[in-house]
Design an enzyme around this catalytic site. Structure first.
Site, mmCIF file in Angstrom:
data_model
loop_
_atom_site.group_PDB
_atom_site.id
_atom_site.type_symbol
_atom_site.label_atom_id
_atom_site.label_comp_id
_atom_site.label_asym_id
_atom_site.label_seq_id
_atom_site.Cartn_x
_atom_site.Cartn_y
_atom_site.Cartn_z
ATOM 1 N N CYS A 2 0.799 -1.224 0.000
ATOM 2 C CA CYS A 2 0.000 0.000 0.000
ATOM 3 C C CYS A 2 0.835 1.279 0.000
ATOM 4 O O CYS A 2 1.851 1.364 0.678
ATOM 5 C CB CYS A 2 -0.889 0.038 1.228
ATOM 6 S SG CYS A 2 -1.931 -1.396 1.383
ATOM 7 N N ARG A 27 4.957 0.159 -5.793
ATOM 8 C CA ARG A 27 4.846 -0.635 -4.569
ATOM 9 C C ARG A 27 3.883 -1.815 -4.742
ATOM 10 O O ARG A 27 3.855 -2.715 -3.920
ATOM 11 C CB ARG A 27 4.355 0.251 -3.416
ATOM 12 C CG ARG A 27 5.334 1.355 -3.087
ATOM 13 C CD ARG A 27 4.742 2.328 -2.104
ATOM 14 N NE ARG A 27 4.583 1.759 -0.791
ATOM 15 C CZ ARG A 27 5.535 1.692 0.124
ATOM 16 N NH1 ARG A 27 6.721 2.152 -0.147
ATOM 17 N NH2 ARG A 27 5.306 1.170 1.307
ATOM 18 N N TRP A 75 -2.864 -2.702 -1.646
ATOM 19 C CA TRP A 75 -2.417 -4.052 -1.976
ATOM 20 C C TRP A 75 -3.123 -4.943 -0.972
ATOM 21 O O TRP A 75 -2.814 -4.917 0.220
ATOM 22 C CB TRP A 75 -0.900 -4.120 -1.825
ATOM 23 C CG TRP A 75 -0.255 -5.317 -2.411
ATOM 24 C CD1 TRP A 75 0.197 -5.469 -3.700
ATOM 25 C CD2 TRP A 75 0.077 -6.540 -1.748
ATOM 26 N NE1 TRP A 75 0.775 -6.700 -3.868
ATOM 27 C CE2 TRP A 75 0.717 -7.376 -2.694
ATOM 28 C CE3 TRP A 75 -0.093 -7.025 -0.456
ATOM 29 C CZ2 TRP A 75 1.167 -8.660 -2.391
ATOM 30 C CZ3 TRP A 75 0.349 -8.295 -0.154
ATOM 31 C CH2 TRP A 75 0.973 -9.101 -1.113
ATOM 32 N N ASN A 101 -1.449 1.727 5.605
ATOM 33 C CA ASN A 101 -0.547 0.700 5.102
ATOM 34 C C ASN A 101 -0.104 -0.117 6.297
ATOM 35 O O ASN A 101 0.363 0.443 7.295
ATOM 36 C CB ASN A 101 0.661 1.361 4.423
ATOM 37 C CG ASN A 101 1.758 0.362 4.083
ATOM 38 O OD1 ASN A 101 1.486 -0.823 3.915
ATOM 39 N ND2 ASN A 101 2.978 0.839 3.978
ATOM 40 N N GLY A 102 -0.273 -1.447 6.212
ATOM 41 C CA GLY A 102 0.117 -2.299 7.335
ATOM 42 C C GLY A 102 -1.004 -3.263 7.670
ATOM 43 O O GLY A 102 -1.950 -3.428 6.883
ATOM 44 N N GLU A 484 18.968 -15.677 -9.124
ATOM 45 C CA GLU A 484 18.475 -14.337 -9.424
ATOM 46 C C GLU A 484 17.918 -14.272 -10.859
ATOM 47 O O GLU A 484 16.876 -13.657 -11.096
ATOM 48 C CB GLU A 484 19.596 -13.302 -9.217
ATOM 49 C CG GLU A 484 19.248 -11.872 -9.549
ATOM 50 C CD GLU A 484 18.086 -11.289 -8.761
ATOM 51 O OE1 GLU A 484 17.594 -11.918 -7.806
ATOM 52 O OE2 GLU A 484 17.634 -10.184 -9.138
ATOM 53 N N LYS A 488 14.074 -13.246 -11.750
ATOM 54 C CA LYS A 488 13.756 -12.150 -12.681
ATOM 55 C C LYS A 488 12.755 -12.637 -13.721
ATOM 56 O O LYS A 488 11.760 -11.985 -13.999
ATOM 57 C CB LYS A 488 15.007 -11.633 -13.421
ATOM 58 C CG LYS A 488 15.955 -10.760 -12.670
ATOM 59 C CD LYS A 488 15.472 -9.368 -12.394
ATOM 60 C CE LYS A 488 14.708 -9.222 -11.146
ATOM 61 N NZ LYS A 488 15.191 -9.317 -9.865
ATOM 62 N N GLU A 491 9.153 -13.617 -12.176
ATOM 63 C CA GLU A 491 8.330 -12.551 -11.580
ATOM 64 C C GLU A 491 7.743 -11.606 -12.615
ATOM 65 O O GLU A 491 6.660 -11.085 -12.431
ATOM 66 C CB GLU A 491 9.077 -11.801 -10.471
ATOM 67 C CG GLU A 491 10.276 -11.001 -10.890
ATOM 68 C CD GLU A 491 10.973 -10.322 -9.707
ATOM 69 O OE1 GLU A 491 10.364 -10.139 -8.647
ATOM 70 O OE2 GLU A 491 12.157 -9.970 -9.862
ATOM 71 N N HIS A 507 19.025 -35.523 -9.006
ATOM 72 C CA HIS A 507 18.242 -36.031 -7.875
ATOM 73 C C HIS A 507 16.768 -35.677 -7.988
ATOM 74 O O HIS A 507 16.083 -35.542 -6.978
ATOM 75 C CB HIS A 507 18.847 -35.528 -6.560
ATOM 76 C CG HIS A 507 20.254 -35.978 -6.387
ATOM 77 N ND1 HIS A 507 20.589 -37.278 -6.106
ATOM 78 C CD2 HIS A 507 21.425 -35.320 -6.521
ATOM 79 C CE1 HIS A 507 21.912 -37.400 -6.049
ATOM 80 N NE2 HIS A 507 22.434 -36.209 -6.308
ATOM 81 N N LYS A 606 6.730 -3.966 -4.506
ATOM 82 C CA LYS A 606 8.161 -3.634 -4.436
ATOM 83 C C LYS A 606 8.653 -3.702 -2.996
ATOM 84 O O LYS A 606 9.740 -4.161 -2.716
ATOM 85 C CB LYS A 606 8.362 -2.226 -4.993
ATOM 86 C CG LYS A 606 9.783 -1.722 -4.881
ATOM 87 C CD LYS A 606 10.487 -1.846 -6.194
ATOM 88 C CE LYS A 606 11.955 -1.580 -6.134
ATOM 89 N NZ LYS A 606 12.701 -2.613 -6.845
HETATM 90 C C1 G6P Z 1 10.090 -7.694 -3.057
HETATM 91 C C2 G6P Z 1 10.692 -7.130 -4.335
HETATM 92 C C3 G6P Z 1 12.048 -7.767 -4.607
HETATM 93 C C4 G6P Z 1 12.958 -7.580 -3.408
HETATM 94 C C5 G6P Z 1 12.318 -8.107 -2.130
HETATM 95 C C6 G6P Z 1 13.115 -7.686 -0.910
HETATM 96 O O1 G6P Z 1 9.746 -9.027 -3.238
HETATM 97 O O2 G6P Z 1 9.829 -7.368 -5.424
HETATM 98 O O3 G6P Z 1 12.638 -7.167 -5.751
HETATM 99 O O4 G6P Z 1 14.170 -8.246 -3.638
HETATM 100 O O5 G6P Z 1 11.011 -7.566 -1.970
HETATM 101 O O6 G6P Z 1 13.011 -6.294 -0.786
HETATM 102 P P1 G6P Z 1 14.069 -5.363 -0.095
HETATM 103 O O7 G6P Z 1 13.519 -3.983 -0.253
HETATM 104 O O8 G6P Z 1 14.157 -5.795 1.333
HETATM 105 O O9 G6P Z 1 15.371 -5.551 -0.813
#
Ligand code: G6P
Length: 611
Positions: A2, A27, A75, A101-102, A484, A488, A491, A507, A606
């Site tokens: 949010c 966000r 959100w 937010n929260g 990673e 990418k 997501e 395995h 985010k």
């Molecule tokens: C979310 C974002 C990721 C990020 C993760 C951790 O899932 O989409 O890109 O790596 O949070 O966020 P932070 O702000 O703690 O790096």
């Protein structure tokens, strides 16, 4: 998660709120809304879907007159995404409007109490409970707002950043927080609240960071602060140095592409200030050589891509400095009662500095009396403020949900840390350090070269927009790179993708390989070439198509892979910084090819400020 904005000043509020909300879109959200005091009453407009819907509904805010208001992107947590559950929420008489937010953890208990007092609810949210609870205490205190707010703060459990307006006090916006981000901006045309800096950067660089259980009371020309007991407190503002253009797309189709292209700069910004006269100087670390030598174990704790940085960092810190490293997902760390000793160091990696699980892990470590270090991108964020020490990654504001430049900046921070610790512990010679620094300084230009190769990667990506599964394999650091790369891809393109330690394929996972399955093989570690090569042969003989990412001098791979992407020569510990670039581009172009919303993938946020 949010996003909150609020404005009180001499201009019409709604367009400013819409603009602020657009800067918080990254966000993640499923609905948006605004509440504005129109001179007589509070008017609320809200809707599910993108901000565009709210803009259309209010003709870009023009149909909502008034200079005092709050806005929100939601959100969903409590209650499905719907118009009814969208914020702002009000009390029954619609004289109090709230954005939140929260998560209010004890909202059921509070709701029951309010139901017993005859209150009715129209949404499924915990936020409406806050609005009605404000109403309850507002009436009980005969309209004493600070008393009302502090009573609510004493009653609610959980996390919150709240923006509130009262129709009976239309010349004020109130804001308060606990464990969710909230800032206050001071500008000559009025004052603002927001979840994050980009939302207000257009109007001001003068920012107050609200601490846990603090209240801000904004008028057109004034900002006052109170603690949870309602006592006035003094706060000092800080100037935000971020480049305003960094929060704009600047001609790129997506923020993600722009941010990928910023990586040469953000790597330089994170690296250069910490190399002085051929030596690594991490001033902000504030650790004496004795303290560094005394470290017995490092615990790296993070979420998402930041966790993947941690996995890479383990190989490097253990390899160079010979300090044992454990890497934990923050959500696991906090509940497994980790064994932490007084000579351990807990490193929290986070772009936002607000991720709820990472913040909780930090607090867990601090409660156990262990030294903590935050590797953080957002200056002044909660983790940055609460960690004993902070090393900033100078990546600037990152807007795309899928991180790129913050991730590569985190890697750089860890290289510096590992070399520094290794040097202090006498594990590396001055010559080795000098060579590593030369390699590090070459990385920005090497990233530029890799980015320039984008058409080649786009062509490969175009062939796989219809893929069902993609696997990433590698050993050691290559495994971490694969993790990673896989994240990418999945997501932002919604293609199922997994990363496996290449040696573990046999395995189980190898049974998923079919004719035409794409396997991305990372082969950047010389001592592991042959081993990974045999895994490539294994998957290929079962029909896989292999995309290999390898070093320039490893042409042998060409005989066994269908596509090969070469990365320039660098120290074996730094290959992640280069190999990730084609994988970022690959994910990006697959996502574009599938018509996905690259910057705002479905269901993702985010900054994950709830557990
Ligand atoms: C979310 C974002 C990721 C990020 C993760 C951790 O899932 O989409 O890109 O790596 O949070 O966020 P932070 O702000 O703690 O790096």
């Amino acid at each position: 998660m949010c996003g909150i904005v609020g404005f009180i000043g001499r201009q019409q509020a709604a367009p400013i709120l819409l603009d602020g909300l657009s800067k918080l879109e990254y966000r993640g959200y499923d609905s948006a809304g605004m509440a504005v005091y129109d001179g007589q009453k509070i008017r609320v407009e809200k809707s599910t879907g993108r901000l565009k819907v709210l803009s259309e509904l209010t003709h870009d805010g023009s149909t909502m007159p008034g200079t005092v208001g709050i806005g929100h992107t939601r959100w969903a947590t409590h209650g499905e995404p719907s118009d009814r559950n969208a914020h702002p929420h009000c009390n029954t008489e619609k004289s109090i409007a709230v954005v939140h937010n929260g998560i209010i953890e004890n909202y059921m208990k509070l709701k029951k109490k309010l139901l017993d007092h005859g209150y009715e609810f129209i949404s499924d949210t915990d936020t409406e409970v806050v609005a009605q609870l404000l109403d309850y205490y507002y009436k009980k205190t005969n309209g004493d707002i600070i008393d009302t707010i502090t009573r609510v703060m004493h009653r609610v459990e959980g996390s919150y950043a709240l923006g509130i307006i009262f129709a009976e006090h239309p010349d004020h916006v109130y804001a308060l927080r606990k464990d969710a981000p909230l800032i206050v901006g001071k500008s000559k045309d009025g004052n603002l609240i927001a979840s994050d800096v980009p939302a207000i950067l257009k109007y001001t660089r003068d920012v107050y960071f609200i601490e846990n259980e603090e209240i801000a009371c904004l008028t057109e020309d004034d900002i006052r602060f109170y603690n949870i007991d309602g006592e006035p407190i003094e706060k000092t503002s800080r100037t935000i140095e971020w480049d305003i253009n960094a929060a704009e797309k600047g001609g790129y189709e997506y923020f993600m592409l722009k941010e990928m292209y910023e990586q040469p700069k953000t790597v330089r910004d994170t690296l250069n200030p910490r190399i002085k006269d051929g030596q690594i100087v991490i001033e902000e670390l504030g650790m004496s050589d004795e303290e560094i030598r005394a470290i017995e174990r490092i615990h790296i704790v993070a979420c998402g891509s930041a966790y993947h940085t941690g996995v890479t960092a383990k190989y490097i810190m253990e390899g160079l400095a010979r300090i044992p490293v454990e890497v934990d997902l923050a959500s696991e760390f906090r509940y497994r009662n980790p064994i932490l000793n007084k000579n351990d160091l807990v490193v929290i990696i986070s772009q936002s500095g607000e991720t709820a699980d990472s913040l909780a892990a930090l607090r867990e470590a601090k409660a156990k009396g262990v030294k903590t270090l935050g590797i953080i991108n957002v200056v002044g964020s909660s983790i940055a403020r609460e960690a004993d020490r902070v090393m900033y990654t100078w990546a600037g504001p990152e807007i795309a949900v899928a991180t790129t430049k913050a991730y590569t900046a985190q890697l750089i921070a860890h290289y510096l840390l590992a070399i520094h610790f290794a040097q202090v512990k006498g594990q590396v010679t001055d010559e080795e350090v000098a060579e590593m620094l030369t390699d590090l300084k070459a990385i920005p230009a090497q990233i530029e070269m890799l980015l320039a190769n984008k058409e080649h990667i786009q062509k490969i990506a175009n062939r796989y927009v219809g893929a069902r599964d993609v696997f990433f394999i590698g050993r050691g650091i290559d495994y971490a790179i694969g993790m990673e790369g896989s994240l990418k891809l999945k997501e932002i393109s919604y293609i199922h993708s997994e990363a496996y330690a290449a040696g573990e394929l046999k395995h189980g996972t190898i049974s998923l390989i079919e004719e035409g399955t794409l396997v991305a093989a990372l082969v950047t570690q010389k001592d592991l070439y042959k081993k990974t090569l045999s895994n490539i042969v294994e998957v290929r003989s079962r029909g896989a198509v292999v995309l290999a990412v390898t070093n320039e001098d490893n042409t042998e791979i060409e005989k066994n892979a269908d596509y090969v992407i070469y990365i320039p020569q660098t120290n074996k510990y730094f290959t992640n910084s280069l190999a990730i670039i084609p994988l970022q581009l690959f994910a990006y172009y697959v996502s574009v090819g599938r018509g996905c919303d690259v910057d705002k993938p479905r269901n993702l946020a985010k900054s994950v400020t709830v557990e």
